[in-house]
Design an enzyme around this catalytic site. Structure first.
Site, PDB file in Angstrom:
ATOM      1  N   SER A   1     -53.447-104.221 -36.954  1.00  0.00           N
ATOM      2  CA  SER A   1     -52.772-103.511 -36.205  1.00  0.00           C
ATOM      3  C   SER A   1     -51.187-103.263 -36.513  1.00  0.00           C
ATOM      4  O   SER A   1     -50.531-102.322 -36.300  1.00  0.00           O
ATOM      5  CB  SER A   1     -52.789-103.594 -34.456  1.00  0.00           C
ATOM      6  OG  SER A   1     -54.002-103.597 -34.223  1.00  0.00           O
TER       7      SER A   1
ATOM      8  N   PRO B   1     -64.144-107.194 -38.907  1.00  0.00           N
ATOM      9  CA  PRO B   1     -64.582-105.886 -38.856  1.00  0.00           C
ATOM     10  C   PRO B   1     -64.047-105.129 -37.668  1.00  0.00           C
ATOM     11  O   PRO B   1     -64.393-103.990 -37.460  1.00  0.00           O
ATOM     12  CB  PRO B   1     -66.383-106.138 -38.756  1.00  0.00           C
ATOM     13  CG  PRO B   1     -66.621-107.452 -38.388  1.00  0.00           C
ATOM     14  CD  PRO B   1     -65.509-108.119 -38.816  1.00  0.00           C
TER      15      PRO B   1
ATOM     16  N   GLU C   1     -50.892-114.402 -31.227  1.00  0.00           N
ATOM     17  CA  GLU C   1     -51.694-115.079 -30.324  1.00  0.00           C
ATOM     18  C   GLU C   1     -51.032-115.517 -28.992  1.00  0.00           C
ATOM     19  O   GLU C   1     -49.931-116.192 -29.319  1.00  0.00           O
ATOM     20  CB  GLU C   1     -52.514-116.063 -30.889  1.00  0.00           C
ATOM     21  CG  GLU C   1     -53.237-115.972 -32.180  1.00  0.00           C
ATOM     22  CD  GLU C   1     -54.518-114.982 -32.013  1.00  0.00           C
ATOM     23  OE1 GLU C   1     -55.455-115.454 -30.976  1.00  0.00           O
ATOM     24  OE2 GLU C   1     -54.628-114.061 -32.615  1.00  0.00           O
TER      25      GLU C   1
ATOM     26  N   GLU D   1     -68.621-112.953 -37.652  1.00  0.00           N
ATOM     27  CA  GLU D   1     -69.165-112.495 -36.508  1.00  0.00           C
ATOM     28  C   GLU D   1     -68.507-112.816 -35.241  1.00  0.00           C
ATOM     29  O   GLU D   1     -69.082-112.388 -34.356  1.00  0.00           O
ATOM     30  CB  GLU D   1     -70.791-113.133 -36.794  1.00  0.00           C
ATOM     31  CG  GLU D   1     -71.351-112.559 -37.833  1.00  0.00           C
ATOM     32  CD  GLU D   1     -72.392-113.743 -38.252  1.00  0.00           C
ATOM     33  OE1 GLU D   1     -72.728-114.482 -37.467  1.00  0.00           O
ATOM     34  OE2 GLU D   1     -72.948-113.424 -39.270  1.00  0.00           O
TER      35      GLU D   1
ATOM     36  N   ALA E   1     -64.837-114.295 -33.171  1.00  0.00           N
ATOM     37  CA  ALA E   1     -63.183-114.914 -33.558  1.00  0.00           C
ATOM     38  C   ALA E   1     -63.356-116.402 -33.835  1.00  0.00           C
ATOM     39  O   ALA E   1     -64.420-117.263 -33.354  1.00  0.00           O
ATOM     40  CB  ALA E   1     -62.699-114.860 -32.337  1.00  0.00           C
ATOM     41  N   ASN E   2     -62.567-116.726 -34.671  1.00  0.00           N
ATOM     42  CA  ASN E   2     -62.271-117.938 -35.349  1.00  0.00           C
ATOM     43  C   ASN E   2     -63.512-118.334 -36.326  1.00  0.00           C
ATOM     44  O   ASN E   2     -63.607-119.553 -36.620  1.00  0.00           O
ATOM     45  CB  ASN E   2     -62.295-119.119 -34.110  1.00  0.00           C
ATOM     46  CG  ASN E   2     -60.773-119.041 -33.546  1.00  0.00           C
ATOM     47  OD1 ASN E   2     -60.010-118.686 -34.210  1.00  0.00           O
ATOM     48  ND2 ASN E   2     -60.892-119.207 -32.190  1.00  0.00           N
TER      49      ASN E   2
ATOM     50  N   ASP F   1     -52.843-109.495 -38.746  1.00  0.00           N
ATOM     51  CA  ASP F   1     -51.996-110.790 -38.679  1.00  0.00           C
ATOM     52  C   ASP F   1     -52.937-111.989 -37.926  1.00  0.00           C
ATOM     53  O   ASP F   1     -52.814-113.168 -38.200  1.00  0.00           O
ATOM     54  CB  ASP F   1     -50.614-110.676 -37.904  1.00  0.00           C
ATOM     55  CG  ASP F   1     -49.771-109.675 -38.560  1.00  0.00           C
ATOM     56  OD1 ASP F   1     -49.720-109.861 -39.735  1.00  0.00           O
ATOM     57  OD2 ASP F   1     -48.873-108.822 -37.761  1.00  0.00           O
ATOM     58  N   GLY F   2     -53.419-111.616 -36.798  1.00  0.00           N
ATOM     59  CA  GLY F   2     -54.607-112.548 -36.149  1.00  0.00           C
ATOM     60  C   GLY F   2     -55.541-113.114 -37.036  1.00  0.00           C
ATOM     61  O   GLY F   2     -55.721-114.306 -36.777  1.00  0.00           O
TER      62      GLY F   2
HETATM   63  C1  LIG Z   1     -37.389 -97.296 -28.397  1.00  0.00           C
HETATM   64  C2  LIG Z   1     -37.985 -97.867 -29.590  1.00  0.00           C
HETATM   65  C3  LIG Z   1     -37.812 -98.893 -29.774  1.00  0.00           C
HETATM   66  C4  LIG Z   1     -38.690 -99.690 -30.836  1.00  0.00           C
HETATM   67  C5  LIG Z   1     -38.384-101.192 -31.063  1.00  0.00           C
HETATM   68  C6  LIG Z   1     -39.344-101.528 -31.939  1.00  0.00           C
HETATM   69  C7  LIG Z   1     -39.512-102.920 -32.082  1.00  0.00           C
HETATM   70  C8  LIG Z   1     -40.477-103.436 -32.788  1.00  0.00           C
HETATM   71  C9  LIG Z   1     -40.375-104.749 -33.410  1.00  0.00           C
HETATM   72  C10 LIG Z   1     -41.645-105.336 -33.785  1.00  0.00           C
HETATM   73  C11 LIG Z   1     -41.582-106.696 -34.536  1.00  0.00           C
HETATM   74  C12 LIG Z   1     -42.965-107.215 -34.615  1.00  0.00           C
HETATM   75  C13 LIG Z   1     -43.192-108.593 -35.125  1.00  0.00           C
HETATM   76  C14 LIG Z   1     -44.669-108.972 -35.503  1.00  0.00           C
HETATM   77  C15 LIG Z   1     -45.099-109.582 -34.810  1.00  0.00           C
HETATM   78  C16 LIG Z   1     -46.731-109.926 -35.131  1.00  0.00           C
HETATM   79  O1  LIG Z   1     -46.726-111.519 -35.452  1.00  0.00           O
HETATM   80  C17 LIG Z   1     -47.674-109.750 -34.052  1.00  0.00           C
HETATM   81  C18 LIG Z   1     -49.007-109.904 -34.539  1.00  0.00           C
HETATM   82  O2  LIG Z   1     -49.301-108.845 -35.246  1.00  0.00           O
HETATM   83  N1  LIG Z   1     -47.490-108.547 -33.444  1.00  0.00           N
HETATM   84  C19 LIG Z   1     -47.217-108.384 -32.250  1.00  0.00           C
HETATM   85  O3  LIG Z   1     -47.060-109.154 -31.402  1.00  0.00           O
HETATM   86  C20 LIG Z   1     -47.003-106.856 -31.689  1.00  0.00           C
HETATM   87  C21 LIG Z   1     -45.472-106.687 -31.058  1.00  0.00           C
HETATM   88  C22 LIG Z   1     -45.413-105.270 -31.011  1.00  0.00           C
HETATM   89  C23 LIG Z   1     -44.081-105.036 -30.145  1.00  0.00           C
HETATM   90  C24 LIG Z   1     -43.984-103.562 -29.901  1.00  0.00           C
HETATM   91  C25 LIG Z   1     -42.741-103.282 -29.075  1.00  0.00           C
HETATM   92  C26 LIG Z   1     -42.391-101.665 -28.910  1.00  0.00           C
HETATM   93  C27 LIG Z   1     -41.395-101.742 -28.138  1.00  0.00           C
HETATM   94  C28 LIG Z   1     -41.249-100.394 -27.494  1.00  0.00           C
HETATM   95  C29 LIG Z   1     -40.071-100.208 -26.470  1.00  0.00           C
HETATM   96  C30 LIG Z   1     -39.998 -99.050 -25.845  1.00  0.00           C
HETATM   97  C31 LIG Z   1     -38.875 -98.641 -24.936  1.00  0.00           C
HETATM   98  C32 LIG Z   1     -38.808 -97.493 -24.766  1.00  0.00           C
HETATM   99  C33 LIG Z   1     -37.863 -96.891 -24.026  1.00  0.00           C
HETATM  100  C34 LIG Z   1     -37.651 -95.316 -23.873  1.00  0.00           C
HETATM  101  N1  LIG Z   2     -66.075-110.818 -35.828  1.00  0.00           N
HETATM  102  C1  LIG Z   2     -65.050-110.965 -35.016  1.00  0.00           C
HETATM  103  N2  LIG Z   2     -65.429-110.344 -33.515  1.00  0.00           N
HETATM  104  C2  LIG Z   2     -64.339-110.452 -32.669  1.00  0.00           C
HETATM  105  N3  LIG Z   2     -62.959-111.136 -32.761  1.00  0.00           N
HETATM  106  C3  LIG Z   2     -62.666-111.280 -34.342  1.00  0.00           C
HETATM  107  C4  LIG Z   2     -63.720-111.315 -35.234  1.00  0.00           C
HETATM  108  N4  LIG Z   2     -63.173-111.680 -36.388  1.00  0.00           N
HETATM  109  C5  LIG Z   2     -62.004-111.968 -36.099  1.00  0.00           C
HETATM  110  N5  LIG Z   2     -61.571-111.925 -34.864  1.00  0.00           N
HETATM  111  C6  LIG Z   2     -60.420-112.064 -34.082  1.00  0.00           C
HETATM  112  O1  LIG Z   2     -59.719-110.697 -34.007  1.00  0.00           O
HETATM  113  C7  LIG Z   2     -58.539-110.840 -33.564  1.00  0.00           C
HETATM  114  C8  LIG Z   2     -57.618-109.664 -33.925  1.00  0.00           C
HETATM  115  O2  LIG Z   2     -57.803-109.535 -35.501  1.00  0.00           O
HETATM  116  P1  LIG Z   2     -56.895-108.913 -36.234  1.00  0.00           P
HETATM  117  O3  LIG Z   2     -55.487-109.806 -36.559  1.00  0.00           O
HETATM  118  O4  LIG Z   2     -57.645-108.667 -37.807  1.00  0.00           O
HETATM  119  O5  LIG Z   2     -56.486-107.377 -36.173  1.00  0.00           O
HETATM  120  P2  LIG Z   2     -55.315-106.830 -35.040  1.00  0.00           P
HETATM  121  O6  LIG Z   2     -54.964-107.919 -33.677  1.00  0.00           O
HETATM  122  O7  LIG Z   2     -55.514-105.630 -34.647  1.00  0.00           O
HETATM  123  O8  LIG Z   2     -54.158-106.739 -35.816  1.00  0.00           O
HETATM  124  P3  LIG Z   2     -52.612-107.586 -35.830  1.00  0.00           P
HETATM  125  O9  LIG Z   2     -53.016-108.905 -35.709  1.00  0.00           O
HETATM  126  O10 LIG Z   2     -52.020-107.218 -37.062  1.00  0.00           O
HETATM  127  O11 LIG Z   2     -51.742-106.926 -34.594  1.00  0.00           O
HETATM  128  C9  LIG Z   2     -58.134-111.996 -34.433  1.00  0.00           C
HETATM  129  O12 LIG Z   2     -57.329-112.888 -33.482  1.00  0.00           O
HETATM  130  C10 LIG Z   2     -59.434-112.565 -34.815  1.00  0.00           C
HETATM  131  O13 LIG Z   2     -59.360-114.130 -34.472  1.00  0.00           O
END
Ligand SMILES: CCCCCCCCCCCCC/C=C/[C@@H](O)[C@H](CO)NC(=O)CCCCCCCCCCCCCCC
Ligand SMILES: Nc1ncnc2c1ncn2[C@@H]1O[C@H](COP(=O)(O)OP(=O)(O)OP(=O)(O)O)[C@@H](O)[C@H]1O
Ligand SMILES: [Ca+2]
Length: 568
Positions: free
Chosen positions: A261, A159, A530, A191, A193-194, A218-219
């Site tokens: 997210s 949630p 994570e 309720e 995490a985990n 993804d978490g």
């Molecule tokens: C200028 C724009 C550049 C945009 C570049 C975007 C690249 C984004 C690549 C995203 C890759 C996501 C990989 C997924 C990982 C997931 O297992 C994990 C769990 O949900 N998410 C993250 O760790 C969440 C990771 C989120 C990372 C976000 C990175 C954002 C970078 C922004 C850089 C801004 C530079 C601006 C300079 C003016």
């Molecule tokens: N009831 C809960 N209360 C607090 N944390 C929880 C609960 N259920 C799950 N979680 C934890 O919440 C964390 C984040 O959850 P989730 O991956 O759904 O969302 P997010 O982090 O916003 O998205 P993403 O992983 O896509 O970036 C997970 O690591 C999970 O272990």
């Protein structure tokens, strides 16, 4: 190319007051307008299912694969009007004309823009009650004979993921579809995490279910796979912590209802983050195998990863963003910008085993798509390899000379086991990576200027190749290790004690001046969102260890006329 095959049923039925020839085979349901000759639409996809309209266009021939029928519903007659199973009133009799006595509604998958699926419906009316009954029972028989469709699902809802909408999304968008498809569910709203992981590990009666559904990001998905993989190993007598044993694949499929997210696992395996589309992939019983990496430190199991294992930039973004959870999904952009400006680099040694004998490279123009032949070929290769596992382990050792080693200063070390496509980067970190080829793409971003790093990042959002830069290397591997420089040897350690104390003083001073260039010695690993507790890690890919209720990203429709069953 799907052909109608032997007909099981053929009748003249009415759809919205027009006469149609309707036929059912084991593979297709076709309805063709009678009064005028069938109109062939060149811009319709293979099965001439309408692309966008919500209701069937009465002027066109339609066909739906039986595998994509969600359910069939009888419309009940009462006082001259008809009542649906759900209780809502529908004046079919008046609309369809006085001859019509009986009606049934078929709910089916309709494809929309950007890989989205919707539930469409068409109501057929017949003049004869027996004909109507025959149609309903024949369609139901066909659906029942499909053994890949789940009947009982175990659903976990986080949630608190993403924008905290998981419960609402499930109740409003997903549960009604499951009910319509006759799927029963056992729902657990977590309720803590985990909670989901531990429930799967210890309590869940898995034999009662045909699959697990994860409502979250993804978490949350990571929790589910940790529970399911661990439980599968225990049930199969495999040590889940072993670095050397081949892990047993999980038989239960996992469905992802995106409510997080990033939701990159859903996006990269379905092509969109849409709860209804995911629910429909679950209902039709799709199956998509997925590679899983195991991460160990000094022979101690740490975690599994299916998407990104990132040290340096993505590790730092994650560590920083965890303190800003209150910001919701925007926390990643904030921390991303901050870490971009901070521009830390890290020293260390990466060793890897290149994936041999496989088809495909990380620089290919081809993409992993539904029915991917590269995943099939390499998956087959992997299962043959694991049969002669003992021999492989010997060849995995350093003495075989297959390992390659790179020392250096890196802004980022990323391993992408799938493309990691997500709304932020629709082509992903490694656009040519495969969901189920038994490999991960190791991307090394060497120390470079901020300007060059920005060029690299920007290419994640454009058509340009993000690897076509002198400071980037990418390798397709099946195993790799990382050792931060400061863990390397005793003499290094002595040097580091001195350097570290210097750096710690600097990092105190420079906390508020992130652009001054004094870097911390260590980053941390971002493992599917994570943070890992260790930096020196040993990573191994387990090809196709788990399965999703998905089919990979579908190619956009090809406009072909011969495959159009309505033209036959
Ligand atoms: C200028 C724009 C550049 C945009 C570049 C975007 C690249 C984004 C690549 C995203 C890759 C996501 C990989 C997924 C990982 C997931 O297992 C994990 C769990 O949900 N998410 C993250 O760790 C969440 C990771 C989120 C990372 C976000 C990175 C954002 C970078 C922004 C850089 C801004 C530079 C601006 C300079 C003016
Ligand atoms: N009831 C809960 N209360 C607090 N944390 C929880 C609960 N259920 C799950 N979680 C934890 O919440 C964390 C984040 O959850 P989730 O991956 O759904 O969302 P997010 O982090 O916003 O998205 P993403 O992983 O896509 O970036 C997970 O690591 C999970 O272990
Ligand atoms: Ca892979």
């Amino acid at each position: 190319m799907e052909r109608p095959g032997r007909l099981l049923l053929q009748s003249e039925l009415r759809v919205r007051n027009a006469a149609y020839d309707v036929s059912l085979s084991r593979s297709l349901l076709i309805w063709k307008r009678r009064t005028s000759s069938p109109v062939y639409h060149p811009f319709r996809p293979r099965f001439c299912v309408p692309l966008f309209p919500r209701r069937p266009d009465p002027g066109v021939c339609h066909s739906v694969p039986v595998s994509e029928i969600i359910s069939v519903r009888e419309e009940e007659e009462e006082n001259g009007s008809r009542q649906r199973d759900d209780g809502s009133w529908k004046k079919i009799r008046e609309r369809e004309g006085k001859d019509c006595r009986q009606a049934f509604t078929v709910l089916y998958v309709e494809r929309c823009r950007q890989h989205r699926w919707r539930c469409a419906e068409v109501t057929f009316t017949c003049s004869d009650e027996a004909v109507c009954q025959h149609w309903v029972s024949s369609i139901r028989e066909q659906l029942a004979s499909n053994t890949s469709r789940p009947k009982h699902l175990l659903v976990y809802i986080n949630p608190y993921g993403g924008k905290r909408q998981g419960k609402r999304i499930y109740e409003q968008k997903v549960a009604p579809l499951f009910t319509q498809a006759g799927i029963s569910t056992s729902v657990i709203v977590t309720e803590y995490a985990n909670h989901a992981r531990d429930h799967l590990k210890m309590e869940a009666e898995l034999k009662k279910f045909d699959g697990v559904v994860c409502v979250g990001g993804d978490g949350m998905f990571s929790e589910i796979i940790h529970g399911l993989i661990w439980r599968t190993q225990i049930d199969c007598g495999v040590d889940p912590n072993s670095t050397e044993e081949a892990l047993s694949p999980c038989s239960l499929r996992i469905g992802i209802i995106p409510a997080g997210s990033t939701d990159c696992i859903c996006f990269a395996s379905v092509g969109t983050n849409d709860p209804v589309t995911s629910a429909l992939h679950i209902i039709v019983g799709d199956s998509q195998p997925l590679d899983v990496c195991s991460v160990h430190h000094n022979n101690m199991f740490l975690r599994y990863s299916v998407s990104l294992l990132g040290y340096g930039f993505y590790g730092d973004v994650l560590s920083d963003s965890e303190r800003k959870r209150w910001m919701g999904p925007a926390r990643y952009d904030f921390s991303g910008l901050k870490m971009f400006l901070t521009h830390h680099y890290y020293e260390g040694t990466v060793s890897y085993l290149p994936a041999k004998g496989i088809i495909g490279t990380p620089r290919d123009a081809t993409r992993c798509r539904s029915g991917c032949v590269i995943c099939q070929h390499n998956g087959q290769l992997n299962s043959e390899r694991s049969e002669k596992y003992e021999m492989d382990e010997a060849s995995d050792s350093e003495s075989s000379g297959e390992w390659r080693t790179i020392r250096g200063k890196f802004l980022a070390i990323n391993a992408a086991s799938m493309s990691c496509a997500c709304p932020r980067s629709p082509k992903g970190l490694s656009p040519a990576a495969h969901l189920a080829d038994g490999t991960t793409d190791l991307i090394l971003v060497r120390k470079c200027s901020r300007f060059n790093f920005l060029r690299h990042l920007l290419r994640h959002t454009s058509k340009d190749d993000q690897f076509d830069l002198t400071f980037i290397e990418v390798h397709r591997v099946r195993r790799f290790r990382f050792m931060p420089r400061h863990c390397q040897s005793d003499s290094d350690l002595e040097l580091d004690l001195h350097e570290n104390s210097k750096r710690q003083i600097f990092s105190q001073i420079c906390k508020d001046h992130p652009a001054c260039g004094c870097a911390p010695a260590y980053s941390s690993w971002n493992c599917d969102g994570e943070i890992l507790t260790h930096t020196a890690i040993d990573v191994r890919v387990h090809g196709q260890l788990i399965k999703l209720f998905a089919r990979g990203i579908e190619e956009l429709p090809v406009f072909e006329d011969l495959s159009n069953p309505c033209a036959i």
